[in-house]
Design an enzyme around this catalytic site. Structure first.
Site, mmCIF file in Angstrom:
data_model
loop_
_atom_site.group_PDB
_atom_site.id
_atom_site.type_symbol
_atom_site.label_atom_id
_atom_site.label_comp_id
_atom_site.label_asym_id
_atom_site.label_seq_id
_atom_site.Cartn_x
_atom_site.Cartn_y
_atom_site.Cartn_z
ATOM 1 N N GLY A 308 -6.187 5.252 -39.829
ATOM 2 C CA GLY A 308 -5.260 6.337 -39.498
ATOM 3 C C GLY A 308 -5.822 7.700 -39.822
ATOM 4 C CG ASP A 309 -6.775 8.630 -43.814
ATOM 5 O OD1 ASP A 309 -5.576 8.937 -43.643
ATOM 6 O OD2 ASP A 309 -7.197 8.051 -44.831
ATOM 7 C CB ALA A 310 -10.933 7.451 -38.799
ATOM 8 N N GLY A 313 -8.750 12.753 -37.870
ATOM 9 C CA GLY A 313 -9.976 13.528 -37.865
ATOM 10 C C GLY A 313 -10.572 13.663 -36.480
#
Length: 362
Positions: A308-310, A313
């Protein structure tokens, strides 16, 4: 000229991105089930460290296979954003860490990825760490937030951070930024700064418990949010915390989030909801668009943590380069597919992402 994710024409200059959040040093090592039992953590479990678990960080730091990786939700997203952006823009990260060895490792690793570190340093609290204990494909996480919680208004108002905010066009914060000693004042100050200069303010719901535990803070800050990210479970939790009467459909909830009153009327809110391999949902004032998520062979998937973070980004990397909403989504899916092929939020020095190309082969 290229279009922004809202379809408006913009100049070619890349936009600067700055993130606010909890800086954590991920300390990763392969262990066995006996080690998990020793520290009372289950396979795949995520938890905040109890006092009796604190020795785990020193112990795994002595393991032969130990790896130190910059972590924390916002930092992960900002690192991926810089990775895919290359030299077209500049990313920075703001947070608090300790004056210790782990803090030095974290700052050095962040600089190596090209991200500008803007850290507040505490002499009384240790750098936030997360023990990432790998058994097979399962990853157990024990987090000690430490100095990350000690972010102050004094640092936010410091010359370095004030200048970075002035120079930035896009600001991103995970929901965890609502959990510091200066919250909600600091997040609100950042959000208001963006609205006043017509900058882009992005947030992530980040975790179901945040939607309830920090409901009052969300109520104050949501009117300033231009781009909101989250997964299906986060959206359902936010709906429940708000007491909204819905069918429980995350598409319906996404549209309700779009319609929450907004301070900056110059742009509408965009809500992005992910759910593993299910289609990515993008909600705007014009309605819902669903984007199919390319599926990977199971044998290629190593670690789903950080996906999810990626995604965020990757999305921000293209938003900062004036790409369309579909192109931003595609970059997010590319980044997520790259990350889950590795342990933790790690990636190679180079990538083969090409803006405007239909496939997302990693």
């Amino acid at each position: 000229m290229p279009s922004t994710a809202n379809g408006k024409k913009s100049a070619l200059k890349g936009l600067n991105v700055i993130g606010f959040g909890h800086p954590l040093l991920d300390i990763t090592s392969h262990v066995n089930t006996a080690f998990l039992e020793k520290y009372s953590v289950g396979p795949g479990q995520t938890m905040l460290a109890l006092p009796e678990q604190l020795p785990v960080y020193e112990e795994i730091s002595q393991h032969a296979d130990v790896e130190y990786v910059p972590g924390g939700a916002t930092m992960n997203a900002i690192r991926v954003c810089q990775w895919l952006s290359g030299d077209t823009n500049k990313c920075g990260f703001v947070g608090a860490l300790g004056e210790d060895e782990f803090g030095t490792i974290l700052e050095r690793a962040l600089r190596q990825t090209g991200v500008n570190p803007l850290f507040e340093k505490s002499s009384t609290h240790p750098t936030g760490t997360c023990a990432c204990l790998i058994v097979g494909k399962e990853r157990s996480l024990i987090a000690n937030l430490g100095a990350a919680l000690q972010f102050t208004m004094a640092h936010l108002n410091s010359e370095r951070v004030s200048q970075a905010l002035t120079d930035s066009d896009i600001v991103y914060a995970a929901g965890f930024f609502l959990n510091t000693i200066s919250s909600p004042e600091a997040p609100l100050a950042v959000a208001k700064h963006c609205a006043d200069k017509n900058g882009i303010f992005c947030m992530n719901l980040s975790a179901p418990y945040l939607c309830d535990a920090f409901k009052d803070s969300w109520d104050m800050i949501m009117p300033y949010v231009d781009y909101l990210f989250g997964n299906k479970n986060d959206a359902l939790a936010y709906c429940k915390a708000q007491g909204w009467q819905t069918t429980g459909d995350h598409l319906e909830i996404a549209m309700k989030l779009v319609k929450v009153d907004k301070i900056n009327k110059k742009r509408g809110r965009v809500v992005i909801i992910t759910h593993g391999g299910d289609p990515t949902v993008a909600a705007t004032d014009d309605g819902i668009i669903e984007f199919e998520t390319p599926l990977l062979p199971p044998e290629e998937i190593i670690d789903l943590n950080g996906a999810g973070d990626a995604f965020v980004g990757g999305f921000l990397s293209q938003l900062s380069n004036h790409r369309t909403l579909p192109e931003c989504i595609r970059a997010g899916q590319y980044a997520a597919a790259a990350i889950i092929r590795n342990h933790g939020c790690t990636f190679s020095e180079t990538h083969n992402f090409v803006p405007g190309k239909d496939d997302i082969n990693v």
